[in-house]
Design an enzyme around this catalytic site. Sequence first.
Site, PDB file in Angstrom:
ATOM      1  N   HIS A  90       0.823  -1.211   0.000  1.00  0.00           N
ATOM      2  CA  HIS A  90       0.000   0.000   0.000  1.00  0.00           C
ATOM      3  C   HIS A  90       0.853   1.254   0.000  1.00  0.00           C
ATOM      4  O   HIS A  90       2.073   1.204   0.160  1.00  0.00           O
ATOM      5  CB  HIS A  90      -0.975   0.006   1.175  1.00  0.00           C
ATOM      6  CG  HIS A  90      -0.365  -0.070   2.531  1.00  0.00           C
ATOM      7  ND1 HIS A  90       0.459   0.906   3.056  1.00  0.00           N
ATOM      8  CD2 HIS A  90      -0.465  -1.028   3.491  1.00  0.00           C
ATOM      9  CE1 HIS A  90       0.819   0.569   4.283  1.00  0.00           C
ATOM     10  NE2 HIS A  90       0.289  -0.609   4.565  1.00  0.00           N
ATOM     11  N   CYS A 117       2.784  -4.864   6.689  1.00  0.00           N
ATOM     12  CA  CYS A 117       2.569  -4.652   5.251  1.00  0.00           C
ATOM     13  C   CYS A 117       3.845  -4.162   4.579  1.00  0.00           C
ATOM     14  O   CYS A 117       4.856  -3.945   5.229  1.00  0.00           O
ATOM     15  CB  CYS A 117       1.451  -3.634   5.036  1.00  0.00           C
ATOM     16  SG  CYS A 117      -0.171  -4.197   5.618  1.00  0.00           S
TER      17      CYS A 117
END
Length: 131
Positions: free
Chosen positions: A89, A106
Amino acid sequence: MVVQKSARRLYLLHHDKVLEAYDIGLGFSPAGDKKIEGDGKTPEGMYFIDRRNPNSNFHLSVGISYPNPVDRAEAADLGKSPGGDIFIHGRPWKNRKGGRDWTAGCIAVTNREMEDIYAMVRDGTPITIRP
């Protein structure tokens, strides 16, 4: 896709040819493989892109198929949850000064880079995350 955690690099490949390479941020505890929910580690292993989120709180995001069966078994042996919701992301405004490794596990790139990745990578794309 290949991620080299130690080099903090993500590579988009077509067969053996590198199309793009990006500097990345990882989980806030980047050394080692993710084992359980909340450990702040980015997983290592073979996965695939399994979902897309155009309305992500992190600009745009593509989901990684963590946990796989091996991850689930390792966490179960520890009596814990493996966690989930691992994505590639962008970086929201509120995390703009958060340092390099700031996610909960992430893989983070710039918002502009995330736009490129989102446009180029399809669901089902394999991703190998290496130490």
